[in-house]
Design an enzyme around this catalytic site. Structure first.
Site, mmCIF file in Angstrom:
data_model
loop_
_atom_site.group_PDB
_atom_site.id
_atom_site.type_symbol
_atom_site.label_atom_id
_atom_site.label_comp_id
_atom_site.label_asym_id
_atom_site.label_seq_id
_atom_site.Cartn_x
_atom_site.Cartn_y
_atom_site.Cartn_z
ATOM 1 N N HIS A 172 -4.220 -2.453 -5.996
ATOM 2 C CA HIS A 172 -3.577 -1.179 -6.280
ATOM 3 C C HIS A 172 -4.681 -0.206 -6.627
ATOM 4 O O HIS A 172 -5.533 -0.512 -7.452
ATOM 5 C CB HIS A 172 -2.650 -1.299 -7.490
ATOM 6 C CG HIS A 172 -1.554 -2.277 -7.280
ATOM 7 N ND1 HIS A 172 -0.551 -2.071 -6.393
ATOM 8 C CD2 HIS A 172 -1.318 -3.472 -7.851
ATOM 9 C CE1 HIS A 172 0.280 -3.104 -6.420
ATOM 10 N NE2 HIS A 172 -0.168 -3.972 -7.304
ATOM 11 N N ASP A 174 0.811 -1.223 0.000
ATOM 12 C CA ASP A 174 0.000 0.000 0.000
ATOM 13 C C ASP A 174 0.845 1.274 0.000
ATOM 14 O O ASP A 174 0.449 2.302 0.534
ATOM 15 C CB ASP A 174 -0.963 0.038 1.211
ATOM 16 C CG ASP A 174 -1.800 -1.209 1.299
ATOM 17 O OD1 ASP A 174 -2.274 -1.658 0.244
ATOM 18 O OD2 ASP A 174 -1.974 -1.737 2.406
ATOM 19 N N GLU A 175 2.020 1.200 -0.591
ATOM 20 C CA GLU A 175 2.904 2.375 -0.619
ATOM 21 C C GLU A 175 2.545 3.326 -1.751
ATOM 22 O O GLU A 175 3.049 4.454 -1.794
ATOM 23 C CB GLU A 175 4.373 1.936 -0.817
ATOM 24 C CG GLU A 175 4.940 1.039 0.283
ATOM 25 C CD GLU A 175 4.822 -0.436 -0.060
ATOM 26 O OE1 GLU A 175 4.079 -0.776 -1.015
ATOM 27 O OE2 GLU A 175 5.463 -1.252 0.621
ATOM 28 N N LYS A 186 2.359 1.884 -5.144
ATOM 29 C CA LYS A 186 3.019 1.300 -6.328
ATOM 30 C C LYS A 186 2.141 1.424 -7.565
ATOM 31 O O LYS A 186 2.639 1.633 -8.670
ATOM 32 C CB LYS A 186 3.333 -0.187 -6.092
ATOM 33 C CG LYS A 186 4.337 -0.418 -4.986
ATOM 34 C CD LYS A 186 4.543 -1.899 -4.730
ATOM 35 C CE LYS A 186 3.318 -2.597 -4.191
ATOM 36 N NZ LYS A 186 2.866 -2.137 -2.874
ATOM 37 N N SER A 241 6.027 12.047 -4.579
ATOM 38 C CA SER A 241 4.650 12.063 -5.068
ATOM 39 C C SER A 241 3.798 12.890 -4.118
ATOM 40 O O SER A 241 3.794 12.647 -2.914
ATOM 41 C CB SER A 241 4.150 10.619 -5.166
ATOM 42 O OG SER A 241 2.773 10.588 -5.413
HETATM 43 P P1 GDP Z 1 -0.263 0.040 -3.791
HETATM 44 O O1 GDP Z 1 -0.907 -1.238 -3.427
HETATM 45 O O2 GDP Z 1 1.175 0.110 -3.405
HETATM 46 O O3 GDP Z 1 -0.513 0.456 -5.192
HETATM 47 O O4 GDP Z 1 -0.949 1.142 -2.886
HETATM 48 P P2 GDP Z 1 -2.466 1.591 -2.742
HETATM 49 O O5 GDP Z 1 -3.328 1.222 -3.854
HETATM 50 O O6 GDP Z 1 -2.893 1.268 -1.369
HETATM 51 O O7 GDP Z 1 -2.208 3.165 -2.923
HETATM 52 C C1 GDP Z 1 -2.190 4.033 -1.963
HETATM 53 C C2 GDP Z 1 -3.321 5.024 -2.073
HETATM 54 O O8 GDP Z 1 -2.733 6.294 -2.066
HETATM 55 C C3 GDP Z 1 -4.180 5.007 -3.311
HETATM 56 O O9 GDP Z 1 -5.490 5.396 -2.945
HETATM 57 C C4 GDP Z 1 -3.549 6.060 -4.219
HETATM 58 O O10 GDP Z 1 -4.461 6.680 -5.098
HETATM 59 C C5 GDP Z 1 -3.080 7.039 -3.214
HETATM 60 N N1 GDP Z 1 -1.861 7.762 -3.558
HETATM 61 C C6 GDP Z 1 -0.748 7.323 -4.206
HETATM 62 N N2 GDP Z 1 0.190 8.286 -4.220
HETATM 63 C C7 GDP Z 1 -0.347 9.342 -3.555
HETATM 64 C C8 GDP Z 1 0.150 10.628 -3.200
HETATM 65 O O11 GDP Z 1 1.281 11.002 -3.464
HETATM 66 N N3 GDP Z 1 -0.702 11.436 -2.480
HETATM 67 C C9 GDP Z 1 -1.962 11.068 -2.120
HETATM 68 N N4 GDP Z 1 -2.705 11.905 -1.424
HETATM 69 N N5 GDP Z 1 -2.439 9.854 -2.423
HETATM 70 C C10 GDP Z 1 -1.649 9.011 -3.126
#
Ligand code: GDP
Length: 429
Positions: free
Chosen positions: A40, A12-13, A15, A413
């Site tokens: 994601h 949940d970083e 990616k 980001s």
């Molecule tokens: P993944 O599994 O690593 O892709 O992570 P997630 O799907 O849990 O993504 C994290 C959440 O943060 C998602 O809702 C993204 O839209 C959001 N997100 C990603 N980068 C940023 C950012 O820089 N700022 C904000 N506010 N949200 C972000």
């Protein structure tokens, strides 16, 4: 050339966002491990999507989306996802599925649920997507590769053999209904119809693509701390989340992976059970959870509230090292703009000694966070595109963390969209 996008932490970083962004300049995006157990979240011109199986590069019409052999492939979920994105106006994606990818069987999902029920309070916090039973069977050599769907008589015979052992557990351990081989076979024939047009020799396809100079992105799921070998075992996932495994799970030479972009979130979150040293609780955690990510820190697959914590330099330094990081993408920094002060975990105190080396699980469980407090910047940084325009305290936060983890933060980001990115020249690169 091959680039990998992987996570340094518990998943949940962000990616998905970074992959979606980098996919603009890529030809092929490959999922190489994991299954539909994590999602994601991606926000772009078509809307907001939670992808579980499709690679995050699926939103462009110039890219090919590949399911590598290392994935736990849930065929109905894959096709449901395709249907959902097409219904929202995304061009029909070009998809390839490795003939060597193994399938999540309906009974894997059942076994996952039954085992969590049996363990009750001692469970692993599984998403019940069948991932642990799937990988157990893969390595016990009783899994089913996609290509086996095309050898029908052998398939039926093997199904009967596998069902025999599964039924012993269903009857005597779980006290649940037994598997019916004919029904299973029918289900697999349905899967075959769905997947047939997309099945190919993915490693041969990638070999040719690389020789033609194409750009391939490997998209990791979860992060280092959930890696089966190097994570917080046993509270890990059942596949390797490291970029190195991308070579195995896609079928490419390891030396082709030239860039490893490790995604680190500006604070911590985790799902499931397991030690989480920098975890915070109560109102402090609730507020960060509410403000976090894009619309709150809740699981993309399960909707579960995520556990929250401050940025953990010890875990992230380790997370970046195991990935073989060439670049860090530091995400969700905009969310921290509300804080007067921002604590950062800079060490672990274990049995009275402070360390910055990430320990094995039994020591980790005893670790207490050593916190350093950084001043906040108290402004909204979304929309900024130049690093120098960030408030001074915000830059200090980034630079302090870079120094602590020892890997170059070259991307920051500051929002969920593709365009919300600040490229930065790092002194470490
Ligand atoms: P993944 O599994 O690593 O892709 O992570 P997630 O799907 O849990 O993504 C994290 C959440 O943060 C998602 O809702 C993204 O839209 C959001 N997100 C990603 N980068 C940023 C950012 O820089 N700022 C904000 N506010 N949200 C972000």
């Amino acid at each position: 050339m091959v680039k990998a996008v992987v996570g340094a932490n518990w998943g949940d970083e962000g990616k998905g966002k970074i992959t979606d962004m980098l996919a603009e300049d890529a030809d092929i995006i490959v999922r190489f491990q994991g299954g539909a157990n994590a999602g994601h979240t991606i926000k772009n011109k078509y809307g907001k999507f939670a992808l579980h199986t499709l690679p995050s590069g699926v939103f462009y019409d110039h890219t090919t989306s590949v399911i590598g052999n290392g994935v736990a492939l849930n065929i109905p979920i894959l096709f449901k996802e395709v249907q959902e994105i097409v219904e929202k106006g995304v061009p029909k994606p070009k998809i390839l599925v490795s003939e060597r990818a193994q399938m999540v069987m309906p009974y894997h999902i059942l076994f996952d649920q039954y085992e969590e029920e049996r363990l009750a309070g001692k469970s692993f916090g599984s998403t019940k997507s069948g991932i642990a039973p799937f990988y157990s069977d893969k390595y016990a050599k009783i899994g089913f590769q996609v290509c086996e769907l095309f050898d029908e008589s052998a398939l039926k015979e093997k199904l009967a053999r596998v069902a025999e052992t599964k039924n012993v557990l269903l009857e005597h351990l779980y006290h649940k209904p037994l598997l019916n081989v004919d029904e299973l076979y029918e289900t697999l024939m349905e899967y075959k119809k769905m997947v047939e047009p997309y099945v190919c020799d993915v490693s041969a396809f990638l070999d040719k693509a690389l020789k033609e100079g194409k750009t391939v992105l490997l998209e990791g799921q979860l992060g280092t701390l959930k890696d089966t070998d190097h994570g917080i075992y046993p509270m890990v996932t059942s596949s390797n989340t490291l970029a190195a495994y991308g070579a195995v799970g896609a079928g490419i030479p390891p030396y082709e992976i030239k860039e490893i972009i490790t995604v680190c979130k500006a604070y911590s979150s985790a799902v499931g059970a397991g030690a989480f040293v920098s975890e915070i609780f109560g109102e402090e955690a609730d507020e960060l959870r509410r403000r976090g990510g894009d619309g709150g820190e809740y699981g993309a697959t399960t909707g579960r509230p995520r556990r929250m914590g401050w940025f953990d330099c010890v875990a992230s330094k380790y997370g970046c090292r195991l990935q073989g990081t060439t670049d860090v993408a530091f995400t969700v920094l905009d969310v921290l703009g509300y804080l007067d002060e921002i604590p950062v975990c800079v060490g672990y105190e274990i049995d009275g000694e402070v360390t910055t080396d990430f320990p094995v699980t039994y020591k980790l469980e005893k670790a207490k966070p050593v916190l350093k407090t950084m001043p906040g910047w108290k402004t909204d940084i979304s929309g900024i595109r130049n690093y120098e325009e960030l408030p001074e305290n915000c830059r200090k936060y980034v630079e302090f963390i870079e120094e602590q983890i020892g890997y170059p933060i070259t991307m920051v980001s500051n929002g969920p969209g593709r365009e919300d990115i600040i490229y930065r020249k790092s002194p470490l690169k």
